[in-house]
Design an enzyme around this catalytic site. Structure first.
Site, PDB file in Angstrom:
ATOM      1  N   ALA A  95      70.391 -63.759  85.996  1.00  0.00           N
ATOM      2  CA  ALA A  95      69.740 -63.517  87.290  1.00  0.00           C
ATOM      3  C   ALA A  95      69.866 -62.046  87.657  1.00  0.00           C
ATOM      4  O   ALA A  95      70.833 -61.383  87.303  1.00  0.00           O
ATOM      5  CB  ALA A  95      70.399 -64.377  88.366  1.00  0.00           C
ATOM      6  N   ASN A 109      69.374 -68.957  87.277  1.00  0.00           N
ATOM      7  CA  ASN A 109      69.910 -69.178  88.624  1.00  0.00           C
ATOM      8  C   ASN A 109      69.545 -68.004  89.523  1.00  0.00           C
ATOM      9  O   ASN A 109      70.418 -67.351  90.092  1.00  0.00           O
ATOM     10  CB  ASN A 109      71.434 -69.318  88.553  1.00  0.00           C
ATOM     11  CG  ASN A 109      71.858 -70.774  88.432  1.00  0.00           C
ATOM     12  OD1 ASN A 109      71.114 -71.681  88.808  1.00  0.00           O
ATOM     13  ND2 ASN A 109      73.028 -71.000  87.878  1.00  0.00           N
ATOM     14  N   SER A 159      69.506 -77.744  86.209  1.00  0.00           N
ATOM     15  CA  SER A 159      70.910 -78.115  86.419  1.00  0.00           C
ATOM     16  C   SER A 159      71.362 -79.175  85.433  1.00  0.00           C
ATOM     17  O   SER A 159      70.597 -80.059  85.064  1.00  0.00           O
ATOM     18  CB  SER A 159      71.119 -78.656  87.832  1.00  0.00           C
ATOM     19  OG  SER A 159      72.475 -79.039  87.986  1.00  0.00           O
ATOM     20  N   LYS A 172      67.959 -75.458  94.281  1.00  0.00           N
ATOM     21  CA  LYS A 172      68.996 -75.358  93.245  1.00  0.00           C
ATOM     22  C   LYS A 172      70.244 -74.668  93.811  1.00  0.00           C
ATOM     23  O   LYS A 172      71.372 -75.048  93.515  1.00  0.00           O
ATOM     24  CB  LYS A 172      68.475 -74.570  92.050  1.00  0.00           C
ATOM     25  CG  LYS A 172      69.537 -74.199  90.989  1.00  0.00           C
ATOM     26  CD  LYS A 172      70.263 -75.404  90.416  1.00  0.00           C
ATOM     27  CE  LYS A 172      71.021 -75.142  89.153  1.00  0.00           C
ATOM     28  NZ  LYS A 172      72.297 -74.442  89.225  1.00  0.00           N
ATOM     29  N   HIS A 206      72.062 -77.101  95.829  1.00  0.00           N
ATOM     30  CA  HIS A 206      72.740 -77.980  94.855  1.00  0.00           C
ATOM     31  C   HIS A 206      74.060 -77.351  94.435  1.00  0.00           C
ATOM     32  O   HIS A 206      75.110 -77.992  94.435  1.00  0.00           O
ATOM     33  CB  HIS A 206      71.856 -78.209  93.623  1.00  0.00           C
ATOM     34  CG  HIS A 206      72.617 -78.684  92.423  1.00  0.00           C
ATOM     35  ND1 HIS A 206      73.294 -77.818  91.572  1.00  0.00           N
ATOM     36  CD2 HIS A 206      72.835 -79.926  91.942  1.00  0.00           C
ATOM     37  CE1 HIS A 206      73.898 -78.525  90.634  1.00  0.00           C
ATOM     38  NE2 HIS A 206      73.641 -79.791  90.830  1.00  0.00           N
ATOM     39  N   ASN A 207      74.037 -76.070  94.098  1.00  0.00           N
ATOM     40  CA  ASN A 207      75.260 -75.397  93.648  1.00  0.00           C
ATOM     41  C   ASN A 207      76.287 -75.275  94.762  1.00  0.00           C
ATOM     42  O   ASN A 207      77.487 -75.389  94.532  1.00  0.00           O
ATOM     43  CB  ASN A 207      74.920 -74.023  93.069  1.00  0.00           C
ATOM     44  CG  ASN A 207      74.487 -74.127  91.624  1.00  0.00           C
ATOM     45  OD1 ASN A 207      73.728 -75.028  91.257  1.00  0.00           O
ATOM     46  ND2 ASN A 207      74.985 -73.228  90.791  1.00  0.00           N
ATOM     47  N   GLU A 226      77.828 -78.521  94.936  1.00  0.00           N
ATOM     48  CA  GLU A 226      78.682 -78.618  93.741  1.00  0.00           C
ATOM     49  C   GLU A 226      80.031 -77.958  94.014  1.00  0.00           C
ATOM     50  O   GLU A 226      81.094 -78.531  93.730  1.00  0.00           O
ATOM     51  CB  GLU A 226      77.958 -77.924  92.585  1.00  0.00           C
ATOM     52  CG  GLU A 226      78.730 -77.724  91.324  1.00  0.00           C
ATOM     53  CD  GLU A 226      77.965 -76.810  90.377  1.00  0.00           C
ATOM     54  OE1 GLU A 226      76.831 -77.150  90.003  1.00  0.00           O
ATOM     55  OE2 GLU A 226      78.497 -75.745  89.998  1.00  0.00           O
ATOM     56  N   ARG A 269      87.859 -70.347  96.665  1.00  0.00           N
ATOM     57  CA  ARG A 269      87.791 -69.669  95.362  1.00  0.00           C
ATOM     58  C   ARG A 269      88.241 -68.204  95.518  1.00  0.00           C
ATOM     59  O   ARG A 269      88.948 -67.670  94.655  1.00  0.00           O
ATOM     60  CB  ARG A 269      86.368 -69.703  94.805  1.00  0.00           C
ATOM     61  CG  ARG A 269      85.921 -71.104  94.414  1.00  0.00           C
ATOM     62  CD  ARG A 269      84.722 -71.059  93.498  1.00  0.00           C
ATOM     63  NE  ARG A 269      84.229 -72.397  93.166  1.00  0.00           N
ATOM     64  CZ  ARG A 269      83.362 -72.647  92.195  1.00  0.00           C
ATOM     65  NH1 ARG A 269      82.898 -71.656  91.452  1.00  0.00           N
ATOM     66  NH2 ARG A 269      82.953 -73.874  91.963  1.00  0.00           N
TER      67      ARG A 269
HETATM   68  C1  6PG Z   1      74.349 -76.327  86.924  1.00  0.00           C
HETATM   69  C2  6PG Z   1      75.502 -75.371  87.255  1.00  0.00           C
HETATM   70  C3  6PG Z   1      75.215 -73.979  86.730  1.00  0.00           C
HETATM   71  C4  6PG Z   1      76.181 -72.892  87.197  1.00  0.00           C
HETATM   72  C5  6PG Z   1      77.618 -73.317  87.181  1.00  0.00           C
HETATM   73  C6  6PG Z   1      78.582 -72.138  87.199  1.00  0.00           C
HETATM   74  O1  6PG Z   1      73.714 -76.793  87.899  1.00  0.00           O
HETATM   75  O2  6PG Z   1      74.159 -76.598  85.749  1.00  0.00           O
HETATM   76  O3  6PG Z   1      75.580 -75.285  88.686  1.00  0.00           O
HETATM   77  O4  6PG Z   1      73.936 -73.589  87.200  1.00  0.00           O
HETATM   78  O5  6PG Z   1      76.037 -71.820  86.370  1.00  0.00           O
HETATM   79  O6  6PG Z   1      77.815 -74.015  88.349  1.00  0.00           O
HETATM   80  O7  6PG Z   1      78.465 -71.541  88.467  1.00  0.00           O
HETATM   81  P1  6PG Z   1      79.751 -70.888  89.183  1.00  0.00           P
HETATM   82  O8  6PG Z   1      80.280 -69.846  88.211  1.00  0.00           O
HETATM   83  O9  6PG Z   1      79.180 -70.256  90.425  1.00  0.00           O
HETATM   84  O10 6PG Z   1      80.745 -71.975  89.427  1.00  0.00           O
END
Ligand code: 6PG
Length: 483
Positions: free
Chosen positions: A77, A103, A129, A184, A187-188, A191, A288
């Site tokens: 990115a 991303n 993802s 997305k 989503h992250n 996550e 983090r």
């Molecule tokens: C996905 C993941 C991916 C991302 C990882 C690492 O959906 O497959 O989200 O896109 O690269 O999450 O991201 P971080 O380094 O920010 O944890």
């Protein structure tokens, strides 16, 4: 020679697995990589005997494609995407399609869509993802950008995407310009939140209950059969069971300094800009950051006393309470994420389909879970649902989780264990369901020191007042505005 159905640039982990997935569905794929030797090693290696066209220049890649040409980029990115777009534009013809599957930050995709379409081409920014395995076996795909491009990429995208039980692909058109990359990004962010609450539960199991790694693994595996059934719970059970060459739990040898590639941060920044209280995800990003201050924390641990952990409760009950805390916090995190999507959709003029988004996340992606099926049901039942926490199903789940959740947070606080995500989610829950908040005190303070004015409970909204609290100030009031 048969021309390729699609071209892909960037044979890193995601790119390599995505093209293998595409080829396995019957497509001929042209591949290119800036380090050209990677093309040959791929075509002669994992791609041996399969329908790949290895190319050694962008010109060769473009000339190997069926029209309208579809060129998918899977590169880091940022500036690399812009540079590649500028190299591709002169090689393509009107109606050809450039697809960014990285991303990318959604404001960049909004800008790039305008830029590429101004050259007569079509542009798609798609979230992808599911990590390495997802790319190979079935990712969740969240495409947005030039709507005219969708008919040309729909078949290939939906054929490679993960499928839910009834065969529906976890891929549909998300919306204009940056909508796909925005979804997305959310989503992250979610996550990050899911990963953080799981880590806090693991910390409590270890430091409060003193469970063994096998006991913790079994607990997560058990939870994975209930409301918490999800990919992240499943892999946590496997991580806890994983032993290294000395038969020690590998997880305990991994340095507690978390990395982050930016998507969670972008989500939190977007929420602050949109005025949406994305508290759990925000705390997950900060957790983090604090974890990365490892040396500072080690120094601090030497000068501060920690409360002695003293748990006298029933272990099984507390394990059940941890499950309730995870479920309650998860509902809050997804509700906050959807709140952000609703607000941002208004600001960006996107027509997002919230039930479809839950379906796209139902399979293939990192946050995939049965829980997402319930979100889809909520929006199918009421497409204009203002907030996920106003849905009966989630209201009932939150009410049922509250007692155990409170006990977990109270126990953590009493024992000096940080649970930023579990506790901020609980506070959000308590704040969300409270009609009378203490913000009247904020308004009084603002008016006292800055004459920023306030509304009255017995007055009309939009009618502002100022009080000369000290008798010394003037009667001039400040203008009233909100960011
Ligand atoms: C996905 C993941 C991916 C991302 C990882 C690492 O959906 O497959 O989200 O896109 O690269 O999450 O991201 P971080 O380094 O920010 O944890």
């Amino acid at each position: 020679m048969k021309k390729a159905d699609i071209g892909l640039i960037g044979l890193a982990v995601m790119g390599e697995n995505l093209v293998l997935n595409m080829e396995s569905k019957g497509y001929t794929v042209a591949v290119y990589n800036r380090t050209v030797s990677k093309v040959d090693s791929f075509v002669k290696g994992r791609g041996e005997g399969k329908n790949f066209i290895g190319t050694h220049s962008l010109e060769e890649l473009v000339s190997s494609l069926e029209r309208p040409r579809k060129v998918m980029m899977l590169v880091k990115a940022g500036q690399a995407v812009d540079a590649l777009i500028d190299q591709l534009i002169p090689l393509l013809e009107p109606g050809d399609i450039i697809i960014d599957g990285g991303n990318s930050h959604y404001p960049d995709t909004i800008r790039r869509t305008k830029y590429v379409t101004s050259h007569g081409l079509l542009y798609v920014g798609s979230g992808v993802s599911g990590g390495e395995e997802g790319a190979l076996l079935g990712p969740s795909l969240m495409p947005g950008g030039s709507k005219e491009a969708w008919p040309y990429i729909k078949d290939i995208f939906q054929s490679i995407a993960a499928k839910v039980d009834d065969g529906t692909p976890c891929c549909d058109w998300v919306g204009d310009d940056g909508a796909g990359h925005f979804v997305k990004m959310v989503h992250n962010g979610i996550e990050y939140g899911d990963m953080q609450i799981i880590s806090e539960a693991y910390d409590m199991m270890k430091r409060v209950l003193h469970l063994s790694h096998d006991e913790m693994s079994e607990t997560f595996a058990h939870w994975n059969k209930g409301d918490l059934d999800s990919y992240l719970i499943e892999i946590t059970a496997e991580i806890l069971a994983f032993r290294d060459e000395n038969n020690d739990p590998l997880v305990e040898k991994i340095l507690d300094a978390a990395g982050q590639k930016g998507t969670g941060k972008w989500t939190a920044v977007s929420a602050l800009d949109a005025g949406i209280p994305l508290t759990l995800i925000g705390e997950s990003v900060f957790a983090r950051c604090l974890s990365a201050q490892k040396d500072l924390r080690v120094s601090a641990s030497k000068i501060y006393d920690a409360p002695k952990v003293d748990f006298k409760g029933d272990k099984q009950q507390f394990v059940d309470d941890l499950e309730a805390a995870l479920l309650g916090s998860k509902i809050i995190s997804y509700a906050q994420g959807y709140d952000l999507m609703r607000e941002s959709a208004k600001e960006n003029n996107w027509d997002l389909n919230y039930g479809d988004i839950a379906l796209m996340w139902r399979g293939g992606c990192i946050i995939r879970s049965t829980f997402l099926g319930k979100i889809k049901e909520a929006y199918d039942k009421n497409p204009t649902l203002e907030h996920l926490m106003l849905d009966d199903f989630f209201r009932d789940k939150l009410e049922a989780a509250a007692k155990g959740w409170r006990n977990v947070v109270a126990t953590a606080v009493a024992n000096g264990i940080a649970v930023p995500a579990l506790s901020s989610a609980l506070s959000y829950f308590d704040g969300f369901r409270t009609a009378d908040s203490p913000a009247n005190m904020l308004q009084a303070q603002r008016d006292y020191f800055g004459a920023h004015t306030y509304e009255r409970k017995d007055g009309k909204r939009g009618e502002f007042h100022h009080t000369n609290w000290t008798g010394r100030g003037g009667d001039t009031a400040s203008t009233t505005y909100n960011v």
